[in-house]
Design a protein around this motif. Sequence first.
Motif, PDB file in Angstrom:
ATOM      1  N   SER A  61    -103.236  17.612 -41.742  1.00  0.00           N
ATOM      2  CA  SER A  61    -102.683  16.244 -41.632  1.00  0.00           C
ATOM      3  C   SER A  61    -103.396  15.753 -40.090  1.00  0.00           C
ATOM      4  CB  SER A  61    -101.155  16.241 -41.402  1.00  0.00           C
ATOM      5  OG  SER A  61    -100.544  15.071 -40.962  1.00  0.00           O
ATOM      6  N   ALA A  62    -103.339  16.607 -39.053  1.00  0.00           N
ATOM      7  CA  ALA A  62    -103.969  16.319 -38.052  1.00  0.00           C
ATOM      8  C   ALA A  62    -105.411  15.821 -37.855  1.00  0.00           C
ATOM      9  CB  ALA A  62    -103.990  17.404 -36.897  1.00  0.00           C
ATOM     10  N   ILE A  63    -106.218  16.319 -38.730  1.00  0.00           N
ATOM     11  CA  ILE A  63    -107.466  16.029 -38.855  1.00  0.00           C
ATOM     12  C   ILE A  63    -108.014  14.878 -40.235  1.00  0.00           C
ATOM     13  CG2 ILE A  63    -108.401  18.202 -37.916  1.00  0.00           C
ATOM     14  CD1 ILE A  63    -109.288  18.957 -40.711  1.00  0.00           C
ATOM     15  N   ARG A  64    -107.002  14.452 -40.948  1.00  0.00           N
ATOM     16  CA  ARG A  64    -107.057  13.675 -42.027  1.00  0.00           C
ATOM     17  C   ARG A  64    -107.822  12.392 -41.836  1.00  0.00           C
ATOM     18  NH1 ARG A  64    -102.370  10.008 -42.895  1.00  0.00           N
ATOM     19  NH2 ARG A  64    -101.068  10.196 -41.034  1.00  0.00           N
ATOM     20  N   GLN A  70    -114.712  12.615 -49.781  1.00  0.00           N
ATOM     21  CA  GLN A  70    -116.087  13.435 -50.437  1.00  0.00           C
ATOM     22  C   GLN A  70    -116.068  14.976 -50.092  1.00  0.00           C
ATOM     23  OE1 GLN A  70    -116.485  10.432 -48.927  1.00  0.00           O
ATOM     24  NE2 GLN A  70    -117.011   9.000 -50.578  1.00  0.00           N
ATOM     25  N   VAL A  71    -115.745  15.199 -48.738  1.00  0.00           N
ATOM     26  CA  VAL A  71    -115.779  16.578 -48.289  1.00  0.00           C
ATOM     27  C   VAL A  71    -114.273  17.353 -48.164  1.00  0.00           C
ATOM     28  CG1 VAL A  71    -117.908  16.435 -47.431  1.00  0.00           C
ATOM     29  CG2 VAL A  71    -115.855  15.852 -46.093  1.00  0.00           C
ATOM     30  N   ARG A  72    -113.272  16.437 -48.480  1.00  0.00           N
ATOM     31  CA  ARG A  72    -111.929  16.985 -48.043  1.00  0.00           C
ATOM     32  C   ARG A  72    -111.577  18.395 -48.622  1.00  0.00           C
ATOM     33  NH1 ARG A  72    -111.197  13.591 -52.420  1.00  0.00           N
ATOM     34  NH2 ARG A  72    -109.609  14.289 -53.747  1.00  0.00           N
ATOM     35  N   ILE A  73    -111.892  18.546 -50.184  1.00  0.00           N
ATOM     36  CA  ILE A  73    -111.769  19.898 -50.458  1.00  0.00           C
ATOM     37  C   ILE A  73    -112.283  20.915 -49.782  1.00  0.00           C
ATOM     38  CG2 ILE A  73    -111.654  21.363 -52.688  1.00  0.00           C
ATOM     39  CD1 ILE A  73    -109.852  19.026 -52.693  1.00  0.00           C
ATOM     40  N   VAL A  77    -110.344  24.064 -48.013  1.00  0.00           N
ATOM     41  CA  VAL A  77    -110.599  25.512 -48.211  1.00  0.00           C
ATOM     42  C   VAL A  77    -111.039  26.401 -47.065  1.00  0.00           C
ATOM     43  CG1 VAL A  77    -111.858  27.288 -49.366  1.00  0.00           C
ATOM     44  CG2 VAL A  77    -111.162  25.176 -50.651  1.00  0.00           C
ATOM     45  N   VAL A  78    -112.012  25.689 -46.247  1.00  0.00           N
ATOM     46  CA  VAL A  78    -112.283  26.448 -44.862  1.00  0.00           C
ATOM     47  C   VAL A  78    -110.922  26.774 -44.059  1.00  0.00           C
ATOM     48  CG1 VAL A  78    -113.680  26.301 -42.494  1.00  0.00           C
ATOM     49  CG2 VAL A  78    -114.413  25.677 -44.904  1.00  0.00           C
ATOM     50  N   VAL A  79    -110.439  25.448 -43.761  1.00  0.00           N
ATOM     51  CA  VAL A  79    -108.993  25.549 -43.016  1.00  0.00           C
ATOM     52  C   VAL A  79    -107.978  26.955 -43.503  1.00  0.00           C
ATOM     53  CG1 VAL A  79    -106.724  24.557 -42.094  1.00  0.00           C
ATOM     54  CG2 VAL A  79    -109.131  23.380 -42.140  1.00  0.00           C
ATOM     55  N   LEU A 116    -103.286  24.606 -51.357  1.00  0.00           N
ATOM     56  CA  LEU A 116    -104.268  23.650 -51.836  1.00  0.00           C
ATOM     57  C   LEU A 116    -103.542  22.595 -52.451  1.00  0.00           C
ATOM     58  CD1 LEU A 116    -107.105  22.857 -51.470  1.00  0.00           C
ATOM     59  CD2 LEU A 116    -107.637  23.706 -53.813  1.00  0.00           C
ATOM     60  N   GLY A 117    -102.638  22.611 -53.246  1.00  0.00           N
ATOM     61  CA  GLY A 117    -101.906  21.185 -53.923  1.00  0.00           C
ATOM     62  C   GLY A 117    -101.293  20.511 -52.770  1.00  0.00           C
ATOM     63  N   ARG A 118    -100.405  21.083 -51.828  1.00  0.00           N
ATOM     64  CA  ARG A 118     -99.878  20.422 -50.791  1.00  0.00           C
ATOM     65  C   ARG A 118    -100.686  19.818 -49.739  1.00  0.00           C
ATOM     66  NH1 ARG A 118     -96.106  19.022 -53.142  1.00  0.00           N
ATOM     67  NH2 ARG A 118     -95.166  17.907 -51.292  1.00  0.00           N
ATOM     68  N   ALA A 119    -101.832  20.621 -49.674  1.00  0.00           N
ATOM     69  CA  ALA A 119    -102.979  19.987 -48.695  1.00  0.00           C
ATOM     70  C   ALA A 119    -103.273  18.724 -49.443  1.00  0.00           C
ATOM     71  CB  ALA A 119    -103.823  20.735 -48.477  1.00  0.00           C
ATOM     72  N   GLU A 120    -103.412  18.611 -50.469  1.00  0.00           N
ATOM     73  CA  GLU A 120    -104.019  17.495 -51.376  1.00  0.00           C
ATOM     74  C   GLU A 120    -103.079  16.382 -51.440  1.00  0.00           C
ATOM     75  OE1 GLU A 120    -106.625  14.896 -53.681  1.00  0.00           O
ATOM     76  OE2 GLU A 120    -106.953  16.282 -52.014  1.00  0.00           O
ATOM     77  N   ALA A 121    -102.088  16.884 -52.227  1.00  0.00           N
ATOM     78  CA  ALA A 121    -100.864  15.811 -52.290  1.00  0.00           C
ATOM     79  C   ALA A 121    -100.186  15.240 -51.250  1.00  0.00           C
ATOM     80  CB  ALA A 121     -99.989  16.397 -53.182  1.00  0.00           C
ATOM     81  N   PHE A 122     -99.658  16.037 -50.037  1.00  0.00           N
ATOM     82  CA  PHE A 122     -98.765  15.641 -49.017  1.00  0.00           C
ATOM     83  C   PHE A 122     -99.627  15.496 -47.727  1.00  0.00           C
ATOM     84  CE2 PHE A 122     -95.356  15.624 -46.134  1.00  0.00           C
ATOM     85  CZ  PHE A 122     -94.643  15.026 -46.883  1.00  0.00           C
ATOM     86  N   ALA A 123    -100.254  16.636 -47.242  1.00  0.00           N
ATOM     87  CA  ALA A 123    -100.573  16.577 -45.729  1.00  0.00           C
ATOM     88  C   ALA A 123    -101.578  15.627 -45.362  1.00  0.00           C
ATOM     89  CB  ALA A 123    -100.898  18.045 -45.345  1.00  0.00           C
TER      90      ALA A 123
END
Length: 227
Positions: A61-64, A70-73, A77-79, A116-123
């Motif tokens: 969320s802090a770095i969004r 294009q590179v979010r996934i 994964v790295v985080v 990964l789902g919560r990162a994509e869907a919410f954070a």
Amino acid sequence: MSGQIQSFSKLFRDGLWDQNVVFAQLLAMCPTMAVTTSGTNGLGMGLATTAVLVVSNMLISAIRDFVSDQVRIPVFVVVIATLVTLVDMSLNAWLHELYKVLGLFIALIVVNCAILGRAEAFAFKNGVIASAVDGLAMGLGFTLALTTMGLVRELIGSGTLFAQASLLLGPAFSFLEVKVIPDYGGVLMMILPPGGFLVLGGLLAVKRLIDQRVAKPACPAPAAHCA
């Protein structure tokens, strides 16, 4: 302020019940089946996953605003992989017995679809505080599911609750250890993989019945009979 509290309350309800990682979304089945041979194992795995969920949600969320679509996934994964490595090393250093029991499944938190789902869907779409609350709620729901499954399997399988909690989690958790059925022979199948499927199916059925009971409209007062 009231609206924010209601929003956080909904996040906890979703995480603990409505969108529970195991009982509603049926995610993370691999660790769910593998480590829930006891309540202690389930609790340890759940807390480790919760730590990764909370911190990864906050960081993402802090770095969004600095990460392109294009590179979010790969960034997610790295985080997540970095945090899992830190959790893995921490458990090895301070809770080595639990580390040995959970083994490879700590490292496999990286591929847990729920994180990964919560990162994509919410954070990636919300602020840091809301994302932290969402991660905590989802993590506690996951911990609740694993611990409940572990306790049911352990009770039927060996007649105990939270066996070896003082060894795996530390002396402070010794109060959790309970011998429910003395001189109990046990049901080996409940500790083996088939027991995990049986317990999961039973708990899913119980949740479905509770949801149906809650969703059923109340019987009108003048009515003589209710369906």
